[in-house]
Design an enzyme around this catalytic site. Structure first.
Site, PDB file in Angstrom:
ATOM      1  N   ASP A  95       0.793  -1.234   0.000  1.00  0.00           N
ATOM      2  CA  ASP A  95       0.000   0.000   0.000  1.00  0.00           C
ATOM      3  C   ASP A  95       0.822   1.279   0.000  1.00  0.00           C
ATOM      4  O   ASP A  95       0.356   2.324  -0.431  1.00  0.00           O
ATOM      5  CB  ASP A  95      -0.949   0.026   1.221  1.00  0.00           C
ATOM      6  CG  ASP A  95      -0.219  -0.172   2.543  1.00  0.00           C
ATOM      7  OD1 ASP A  95       1.018  -0.299   2.537  1.00  0.00           O
ATOM      8  OD2 ASP A  95      -0.889  -0.207   3.597  1.00  0.00           O
ATOM      9  N   HIS A  96       2.067   1.211   0.479  1.00  0.00           N
ATOM     10  CA  HIS A  96       2.820   2.455   0.700  1.00  0.00           C
ATOM     11  C   HIS A  96       3.581   2.955  -0.527  1.00  0.00           C
ATOM     12  O   HIS A  96       4.066   4.076  -0.526  1.00  0.00           O
ATOM     13  CB  HIS A  96       3.820   2.259   1.847  1.00  0.00           C
ATOM     14  CG  HIS A  96       3.222   2.491   3.198  1.00  0.00           C
ATOM     15  ND1 HIS A  96       2.141   1.791   3.657  1.00  0.00           N
ATOM     16  CD2 HIS A  96       3.552   3.353   4.191  1.00  0.00           C
ATOM     17  CE1 HIS A  96       1.836   2.206   4.870  1.00  0.00           C
ATOM     18  NE2 HIS A  96       2.686   3.156   5.219  1.00  0.00           N
ATOM     19  N   ASP A 160       3.769  -0.992  11.473  1.00  0.00           N
ATOM     20  CA  ASP A 160       3.273   0.324  11.079  1.00  0.00           C
ATOM     21  C   ASP A 160       2.605   0.931  12.309  1.00  0.00           C
ATOM     22  O   ASP A 160       1.881   0.238  13.032  1.00  0.00           O
ATOM     23  CB  ASP A 160       2.254   0.185   9.939  1.00  0.00           C
ATOM     24  CG  ASP A 160       1.895   1.531   9.367  1.00  0.00           C
ATOM     25  OD1 ASP A 160       2.489   1.924   8.355  1.00  0.00           O
ATOM     26  OD2 ASP A 160       1.018   2.207   9.954  1.00  0.00           O
ATOM     27  N   ARG A 448      -1.800  12.185  10.204  1.00  0.00           N
ATOM     28  CA  ARG A 448      -0.560  12.921  10.495  1.00  0.00           C
ATOM     29  C   ARG A 448      -0.471  14.170   9.634  1.00  0.00           C
ATOM     30  O   ARG A 448      -0.876  14.145   8.475  1.00  0.00           O
ATOM     31  CB  ARG A 448       0.656  12.047  10.172  1.00  0.00           C
ATOM     32  CG  ARG A 448       0.735  10.851  11.051  1.00  0.00           C
ATOM     33  CD  ARG A 448       2.147  10.548  11.500  1.00  0.00           C
ATOM     34  NE  ARG A 448       2.020   9.807  12.731  1.00  0.00           N
ATOM     35  CZ  ARG A 448       2.556   8.607  12.941  1.00  0.00           C
ATOM     36  NH1 ARG A 448       3.305   8.057  12.018  1.00  0.00           N
ATOM     37  NH2 ARG A 448       2.382   8.001  14.086  1.00  0.00           N
ATOM     38  N   SER A 643       6.415   7.351  12.834  1.00  0.00           N
ATOM     39  CA  SER A 643       6.225   5.994  12.323  1.00  0.00           C
ATOM     40  C   SER A 643       7.168   5.008  13.002  1.00  0.00           C
ATOM     41  O   SER A 643       8.117   5.391  13.686  1.00  0.00           O
ATOM     42  CB  SER A 643       6.448   5.965  10.820  1.00  0.00           C
ATOM     43  OG  SER A 643       7.741   5.508  10.541  1.00  0.00           O
ATOM     44  N   ARG A 645       9.237   2.915  11.657  1.00  0.00           N
ATOM     45  CA  ARG A 645      10.281   2.378  10.777  1.00  0.00           C
ATOM     46  C   ARG A 645      11.611   2.137  11.502  1.00  0.00           C
ATOM     47  O   ARG A 645      12.170   3.038  12.127  1.00  0.00           O
ATOM     48  CB  ARG A 645      10.459   3.285   9.562  1.00  0.00           C
ATOM     49  CG  ARG A 645      11.023   4.641   9.865  1.00  0.00           C
ATOM     50  CD  ARG A 645      10.922   5.567   8.672  1.00  0.00           C
ATOM     51  NE  ARG A 645       9.538   5.919   8.425  1.00  0.00           N
ATOM     52  CZ  ARG A 645       9.134   7.115   8.000  1.00  0.00           C
ATOM     53  NH1 ARG A 645       9.990   8.048   7.725  1.00  0.00           N
ATOM     54  NH2 ARG A 645       7.864   7.369   7.816  1.00  0.00           N
TER      55      ARG A 645
END
Ligand code: SF4
Length: 754
Positions: A95-96, A160, A448, A643, A645
């Protein structure tokens, strides 16, 4: 799905015994959160009561979800763990990486072409290791999880931050780094500090322009971006029961913006409706049988102050719609006060673009409520003044709203339907003219709104609101418009007022989809080849990090003293860098390029102590690495918020940074640093931040006797020959200290598998 039903059955079969065991040790009525946490202890039934905010506890999550950007590194790490199959049901969602430019079909075709090698890697690695794979265009991870996998009383981790969305379906769902996902897929325990509990009592009922989104926008204003740190937020009360399941999902989703570990609602009729509406009547029937364990005890909700660490009460009947921003999601404005705030602050009142959708707000209910406003633009001869985009959350929602005529309504208003993906929400937005960096305003129904997040332009003032408010604002093209009270001039010169939005929670004809975009894994993956090209600049197999050398660290150079907000977006920027998520060396060229250097107030400009010259942060660090000199990064409050990550932790590790020393950390980032074998330290006295000078050479003392709850010392050797010695704290437990010593958690996992 059979794998899932068996897993859910097992959770429910054991729930009674586990909750009763917890009841005995805690010795008082239980919140829902406690029931679920105690039911997922790695060691089985509870034998001890854990201290909130203090005890580190091993849990056994039921499933793992990964999005394509973070899945690459998680799965590259998992491949290093030496297991034949994942230990718990897991999924990957593409999706990203889909850039929004021309509309769904063209953008998806472009993404399939541009990201071919990444998709092939994810598809093949999923196929091999027993992981469900959701193809590009299938939808946004959290919407797909809510529709297919989330279940009341479950525990999930996801790579995520907005994994927390599944709290809307009664699940303890927590965003983690890829390293944690790797552990759980490898069959290991997952550790979490037992959270504090914030109770939010909802009374009354929503009406008019107010929606579920406004609950969390209000909560964000109360708690701020740090207020939920280390806590799980549990919503309850008659108001909670009146909210749709997807509305609950929206509230839990944006709990990430207050730093909460996760948020949750108890099982109720709305959740049962949603389970049945999404083809899971069997799960609803099973949940009904254990319903008493899927909500907090009545005594808790009758006297919440006695059982929660903090209680907030919101009367939904009195709640106004909110608009939050710009630049931070906790700057909360009730609609009635927003126009004055815009004027007073001098924010651009002209609205350029309204964007609805994203994982936060793309349910059937959201789309129908927004469409009821869009329809009025057409009916009342209004021409939308702003550009308008729609990102559906899943192919199932998209197909259904198209079938029911809602997408057509948006198109009639001038809207562009984007692919079922993150798109502008994660900076994947080829916004025309953004490079000119002009001051402008946009409003989204996303979660965000940090600077540069949507379009890379630091001067884009991004505001967050519900889809229906965004739609109304896009029609008006003016941020000082209040749809609840003001009129607009239509093309005939008449004054018209928008009626309140109306929505439908679940499609009357049921959800439908032709191709949901799911690929089931091979029954036997042993022969499946994982596709990674040696010449790829987007994927790189990992090499283990080196173990700690066994001594204190001395002679470290200060790489950067970051000033103010330093989110994971500042540490490892998204947007164009997303394509290097699977290639550690290449993506490291974005390390800390968004952070502001305290000494010159500039981004990506730090002094190289070897040459005295200023250069980019990654280039300066590569120079230190080449000279075999370690370095240290200093930061401010809530360092690493945003996030999940782990690149933000792996990049400094890869480039030779040895420690991150800050006033305070965001939880996920701190854990990620530990996993990668980094030192994550905090000033014992935050004012010592001021003692750090630009030319400092730094020693970290006490590592040879590194122990839990024992501070370390840092010596700042200043350029003028003077010194400061300061005390620094850490939150490493015994196991995490072993990660540090071994050079990273993965080194320990691999050793344990063999
Ligand atoms: S917050 Fe935005 S980027 Fe993150 S999963 Fe949701 S839609 Fe995608």
């Amino acid at each position: 799905m059979a794998f899932d039903i068996e897993m859910i059955k097992k959770v429910y079969d054991n729930l009674d015994a586990k909750v009763n065991a917890a009841r005995k040790v805690v010795n008082k009525p239980l919140t829902l959160t406690e029931k679920i946490l105690y039911a997922h202890l790695w060691d089985g039934e509870a034998s001890t009561a854990y201290e909130r905010g203090k005890s580190y506890v091993d849990f056994a999550p039921d499933r793992v979800a990964m999005q394509d950007a973070t899945a690459q590194m998680a799965l590259l790490q998992f491949m290093q763990a030496g297991r034949p199959q994942v230990a718990v049901p897991s999924t990957v969602h593409c999706d990203h990486l889909i850039q929004a430019k021309e509309g769904a079909d063209k953008d998806l075709a472009t993404a399939n072409n541009q990201n071919k090698e990444v998709y092939e890697f994810l598809s093949s690695v999923s196929n091999k290791y027993g992981i469900g794979f959701w193809k590009p265009g299938a939808g946004i991870i959290h919407q797909v999880v809510l529709e297919n996998y989330a279940f009341p009383g479950g525990m999930m981790i996801g790579t995520d931050s907005h994994t927390v969305n599944a709290g809307g379906l009664g699940m303890v769902a927590i965003g983690v780094g890829g390293a944690d996902a790797c552990d759980v897929m490898a069959g290991l325990a997952w550790e979490l500090k037992f959270p504090k509990l914030i109770g939010v009592k909802l009374t009354g009922k929503l009406s008019g322009w107010t929606s579920a989104k406004d609950v969390i926008l209000k909560v964000a204003g109360i708690l701020t971006v740090k207020g939920g740190t280390g806590a799980i937020v549990e919503y309850f009360g008659e108001g909670a029961n009146s909210l749709s399941c997807t509305g609950k999902g929206t509230i839990c989703n944006m709990g990430a913006e207050i730093g909460a570990t996760t948020s949750i609602f108890g099982y109720d009729a709305k959740m049962a409706d949603y389970l049945r509406g999404t083809g899971r009547a069997d799960v609803a029937a099973m949940a009904d049988k254990v319903a008493a364990h899927l909500t907090g005890d009545a005594e808790v909700y009758a006297n919440p102050e006695q059982y929660f660490d903090q209680v907030i009460e919101i009367n939904l009947s009195e709640l106004e719609p909110h608009i939050n921003g710009p630049f931070t999601p906790d700057l909360a404005w009730p609609l009635s006060k927003f126009a004055a705030a815009v004027k007073e602050a001098g924010w651009p009142a002209k609205l350029e673009v309204g964007l609805i959708g994203s994982c936060t707000n793309s349910s059937y209910e959201d789309i129908t409520r927004a469409a009821s406003i869009a329809q009025q633009a057409v009916d009342k001869n209004l021409v939308a003044k702003s550009e308008f985009t729609i990102t559906p959350g899943s192919e199932q929602v998209r197909y259904t709203v198209e079938r029911d005529g809602y997408l057509k309504i948006f198109e009639n208003m001038g809207g562009v339907v984007l692919a079922n993906a993150c798109g502008p929400c994660i900076g994947q937005w080829a916004r025309h003219g953004a490079e000119k960096q002009e001051k402008n305003s946009i409003i989204t129904s996303f979660n965000r709104n940090f600077a540069k997040r949507a379009d890379g332009n630091p001067n884009t003032h991004s505001f967050v609101a519900s889809p229906e408010i965004v739609t109304a604002m896009a029609i008006a093209g003016d941020l000082t418009f209040n749809p609840a009270t003001d009129t607009l001039t239509n093309s005939k010169g008449e004054q018209v007022k928008l009626d309140e939005p109306k929505g439908i929670e679940l499609p009357i004809k049921g959800f439908a989809v032709e191709d949901a975009g799911y690929q089931a894994p091979a029954e036997d993956g042993s022969k499946v080849q994982v596709l990674v090209s040696e010449t790829s600049d987007r994927l790189q197999l990992l090499e283990p990090f080196k173990a700690w050398e066994g001594t204190d660290l001395s002679g470290l150079k200060l790489l950067i003293k970051a000033k103010g907000k330093c989110t994971t977006d500042h540490i490892s920027m998204a947007g164009p860098w997303l394509k290097f998520r699977g290639h550690l060396d290449n993506i490291s060229n974005n390390m800390l390029i968004g952070a502001i250097n305290f000494f010159n107030e500039k981004a990506d400009s730090v002094k190289n102590q070897l040459t005295g010259e200023y250069g980019s942060v990654p280039a300066t660090q590569r120079a230190y690495k080449a000279a075999n000199i370690g370095s240290i990064v200093v930061g401010d409050e809530n360092y690493g918020e945003g996030s999940s990550r782990e690149h933000a932790a792996m990049e400094p590790r890869h480039l030779g940074v040895r420690a991150i020393l800050v006033k305070s950390f965001a939880r996920i980032h701190e854990t990620n640093l530990k996993k990668q074998g980094m030192l994550a330290l905090t000033f014992a006295n935050p004012a010592d931040y001021d003692k750090i000078q630009e030319d400092d050479t730094i020693d970290i003392i006490g590592l040879t006797s590194f122990a839990a709850n024992k501070p370390l010392s840092i010596v700042l050797n200043h350029a003028d020959g003077s010194k400061d010695e300061i005390s620094v704290n850490h939150t490493y437990n015994e196991q995490q200290i072993e990660w540090f010593k071994a050079g990273g958690a993965l080194n320990i996992i691999r050793a344990s598998v063999k």
